[in-house]
Design an enzyme around this catalytic site. Sequence first.
Site, PDB file in Angstrom:
ATOM      1  N   LYS A 135       0.844  -1.193   0.000  1.00  0.00           N
ATOM      2  CA  LYS A 135       0.000   0.000   0.000  1.00  0.00           C
ATOM      3  C   LYS A 135       0.879   1.244   0.000  1.00  0.00           C
ATOM      4  O   LYS A 135       1.990   1.161   0.536  1.00  0.00           O
ATOM      5  CB  LYS A 135      -0.960   0.032   1.182  1.00  0.00           C
ATOM      6  CG  LYS A 135      -0.421  -0.349   2.550  1.00  0.00           C
ATOM      7  CD  LYS A 135       0.685   0.395   3.218  1.00  0.00           C
ATOM      8  CE  LYS A 135       0.682   1.847   3.423  1.00  0.00           C
ATOM      9  NZ  LYS A 135       1.894   2.347   4.143  1.00  0.00           N
ATOM     10  N   TYR A 220      -4.450   4.133   6.260  1.00  0.00           N
ATOM     11  CA  TYR A 220      -5.002   3.182   7.238  1.00  0.00           C
ATOM     12  C   TYR A 220      -6.356   3.673   7.757  1.00  0.00           C
ATOM     13  O   TYR A 220      -7.254   2.873   8.008  1.00  0.00           O
ATOM     14  CB  TYR A 220      -4.036   2.982   8.407  1.00  0.00           C
ATOM     15  CG  TYR A 220      -2.840   2.143   8.057  1.00  0.00           C
ATOM     16  CD1 TYR A 220      -2.901   0.757   8.076  1.00  0.00           C
ATOM     17  CD2 TYR A 220      -1.644   2.731   7.679  1.00  0.00           C
ATOM     18  CE1 TYR A 220      -1.810  -0.023   7.732  1.00  0.00           C
ATOM     19  CE2 TYR A 220      -0.536   1.968   7.338  1.00  0.00           C
ATOM     20  CZ  TYR A 220      -0.627   0.589   7.370  1.00  0.00           C
ATOM     21  OH  TYR A 220       0.456  -0.183   7.016  1.00  0.00           O
TER      22      TYR A 220
HETATM   23  P1  NDP Z   1      12.420   1.323   2.506  1.00  0.00           P
HETATM   24  O1  NDP Z   1      12.995   2.610   2.066  1.00  0.00           O
HETATM   25  O2  NDP Z   1      12.868   0.783   3.793  1.00  0.00           O
HETATM   26  O3  NDP Z   1      12.714   0.201   1.407  1.00  0.00           O
HETATM   27  C1  NDP Z   1      12.359   0.383   0.057  1.00  0.00           C
HETATM   28  C2  NDP Z   1      13.290  -0.454  -0.808  1.00  0.00           C
HETATM   29  O4  NDP Z   1      12.901  -0.269  -2.160  1.00  0.00           O
HETATM   30  C3  NDP Z   1      14.749  -0.018  -0.756  1.00  0.00           C
HETATM   31  O5  NDP Z   1      15.478  -0.588   0.303  1.00  0.00           O
HETATM   32  C4  NDP Z   1      15.261  -0.495  -2.095  1.00  0.00           C
HETATM   33  O6  NDP Z   1      15.567  -1.903  -2.006  1.00  0.00           O
HETATM   34  C5  NDP Z   1      14.047  -0.390  -3.008  1.00  0.00           C
HETATM   35  N1  NDP Z   1      14.118   0.762  -3.892  1.00  0.00           N
HETATM   36  C6  NDP Z   1      14.074   0.690  -5.244  1.00  0.00           C
HETATM   37  N2  NDP Z   1      14.190   1.906  -5.792  1.00  0.00           N
HETATM   38  C7  NDP Z   1      14.303   2.772  -4.772  1.00  0.00           C
HETATM   39  C8  NDP Z   1      14.464   4.194  -4.712  1.00  0.00           C
HETATM   40  N3  NDP Z   1      14.492   4.956  -5.822  1.00  0.00           N
HETATM   41  N4  NDP Z   1      14.550   4.765  -3.500  1.00  0.00           N
HETATM   42  C9  NDP Z   1      14.499   4.035  -2.382  1.00  0.00           C
HETATM   43  N5  NDP Z   1      14.353   2.681  -2.380  1.00  0.00           N
HETATM   44  C10 NDP Z   1      14.264   2.057  -3.573  1.00  0.00           C
HETATM   45  O7  NDP Z   1      10.844   1.484   2.479  1.00  0.00           O
HETATM   46  P2  NDP Z   1       9.757   0.563   3.201  1.00  0.00           P
HETATM   47  O8  NDP Z   1      10.205  -0.841   3.142  1.00  0.00           O
HETATM   48  O9  NDP Z   1       9.453   1.132   4.518  1.00  0.00           O
HETATM   49  O10 NDP Z   1       8.472   0.799   2.277  1.00  0.00           O
HETATM   50  C11 NDP Z   1       8.318   0.148   1.017  1.00  0.00           C
HETATM   51  C12 NDP Z   1       6.837   0.046   0.665  1.00  0.00           C
HETATM   52  O11 NDP Z   1       6.188  -0.728   1.664  1.00  0.00           O
HETATM   53  C13 NDP Z   1       6.087   1.371   0.608  1.00  0.00           C
HETATM   54  O12 NDP Z   1       5.135   1.344  -0.420  1.00  0.00           O
HETATM   55  C14 NDP Z   1       5.378   1.444   1.954  1.00  0.00           C
HETATM   56  O13 NDP Z   1       4.196   2.223   1.930  1.00  0.00           O
HETATM   57  C15 NDP Z   1       5.095  -0.001   2.218  1.00  0.00           C
HETATM   58  N6  NDP Z   1       5.021  -0.317   3.646  1.00  0.00           N
HETATM   59  C16 NDP Z   1       3.951  -1.024   4.114  1.00  0.00           C
HETATM   60  C17 NDP Z   1       3.838  -1.331   5.435  1.00  0.00           C
HETATM   61  C18 NDP Z   1       2.692  -2.151   5.927  1.00  0.00           C
HETATM   62  O14 NDP Z   1       2.545  -2.295   7.134  1.00  0.00           O
HETATM   63  N7  NDP Z   1       1.872  -2.710   5.054  1.00  0.00           N
HETATM   64  C19 NDP Z   1       4.838  -0.884   6.406  1.00  0.00           C
HETATM   65  C20 NDP Z   1       5.949  -0.192   5.814  1.00  0.00           C
HETATM   66  C21 NDP Z   1       6.021   0.082   4.479  1.00  0.00           C
HETATM   67  P3  NDP Z   1      16.750  -2.535  -2.848  1.00  0.00           P
HETATM   68  O15 NDP Z   1      18.002  -1.883  -2.305  1.00  0.00           O
HETATM   69  O16 NDP Z   1      16.649  -3.970  -2.528  1.00  0.00           O
HETATM   70  O17 NDP Z   1      16.516  -2.225  -4.282  1.00  0.00           O
END
Ligand code: NDP
Length: 369
Positions: A135, A220
């Site tokens: 989401k 949410y």
């Molecule tokens: P993070 O920043 O921690 O991780 C995102 C990952 O996406 C990065 O580590 C990277 O992984 C990859 N990525 C690819 N392109 C980019 C870019 N241009 N900039 C930054 N990261 C990039 O974010 P979250 O994990 O917190 O959030 C990711 C998604 O999950 C969002 O859509 C958020 O809304 C959702 N989310 C949902 C939650 C829930 O409870 N359902 C809780 C938290 C987040 P890599 O290095 O492997 O490419």
Amino acid sequence: MNTRRDFLQKLTAPLIALPFLPRNCLAANPDLKYDGPVLRIAIMGLGSYGNRVAEAMQSCTKAKLVGVISGTPSKIKTWQAKYNIPDKNCYNYENFDQVKNNPDIDAVYVITPNALHHDQVIRVAKAGKHVICEKPMALNAKEGQEMIDACKKANVKLLVGYRMHFEPKTLEIIRMRNAGEFGKILFFQGLCGFRIGDPTQWRLNKQLAGGGSLMDIGIYAINGSRYMVGEDPVWVMAQETKTDHVKFKEGVDETIQFQFGFPSGATASCLSTYSMNNLDRFFLNGDNEFAEMQPSTGYGPIKGKTNKGELMYPHVTHQTVQMEEMAGIILEGKQPVVPVDGGEALKDLKIIDAIYEATRTGRKIDLKL
Ligand code: NDP
């Protein structure tokens, strides 16, 4: 007055929740050993939430982490060692279309910044794999519809990471509401927020986040108002306030308050913010009874109570139950109590579009979901 029936209801409540628990959480009972189909999943985006999901999936029986898609080679190496992922199941953002030639991956879970979901989901669909997307599913309803269309055309399922739709206390309140225990539903309040830190993170970058708190945490309250009231809103009003114009740039909302009207006449009043901690509260009021959850959507333990007292369900790891249930939806056609498909997410995106329009225009916006 507490009756014996109330007492028995409290005693049996945790048992009713058990079907939502992954089987291997129940007990070390060899009779429960699972030998049915398993959904083999690659996670795309190995960030904070991707790590949480991967960890939680270790306790699943029907869902298994088998692959990764990442832009960071060092993370791929770490995950390969930690989760025993073979080289042939590792991809980057340039070559992941090749997953179509990999018979060992059934589905991809997209857990990247919001703005990337649209293109990535469509590419996964074109590769013929089922998609689970975090989401918000997309930045707006137009994108969301295109993703649904692409998945339909490719004949793959599209699910969205609405983990609360499988949370036992949430489901018990929905059950009680459906049974009429709260009476006629009149009002919902959803307060969702936290104080955001690092000003350089993608969540504060309009290009990657698509907005601000509303896209991330306010969603949410939007989604919660729908599953708690049990209806979809027909109008929305919204007001935006901003105290820090440096941290929250143009197009990145800090705080938005919004109100919904529902077909039954019930209303909702919600707050989404990136500048206040301890905001994680749902309140549902009917003309007989009420339900209250605080915390209501965090990772838990969720706390819930009604006029009858506290809901005594055991805490579950949301992502374990979500992945177990989603595997059931994809592999066995199971129907969740509250939908988690692209259509469900599209409704939230239409509401988000309308909330932003309402903050810009100051008008009450009619909704047709
Ligand atoms: P993070 O920043 O921690 O991780 C995102 C990952 O996406 C990065 O580590 C990277 O992984 C990859 N990525 C690819 N392109 C980019 C870019 N241009 N900039 C930054 N990261 C990039 O974010 P979250 O994990 O917190 O959030 C990711 C998604 O999950 C969002 O859509 C958020 O809304 C959702 N989310 C949902 C939650 C829930 O409870 N359902 C809780 C938290 C987040 P890599 O290095 O492997 O490419």
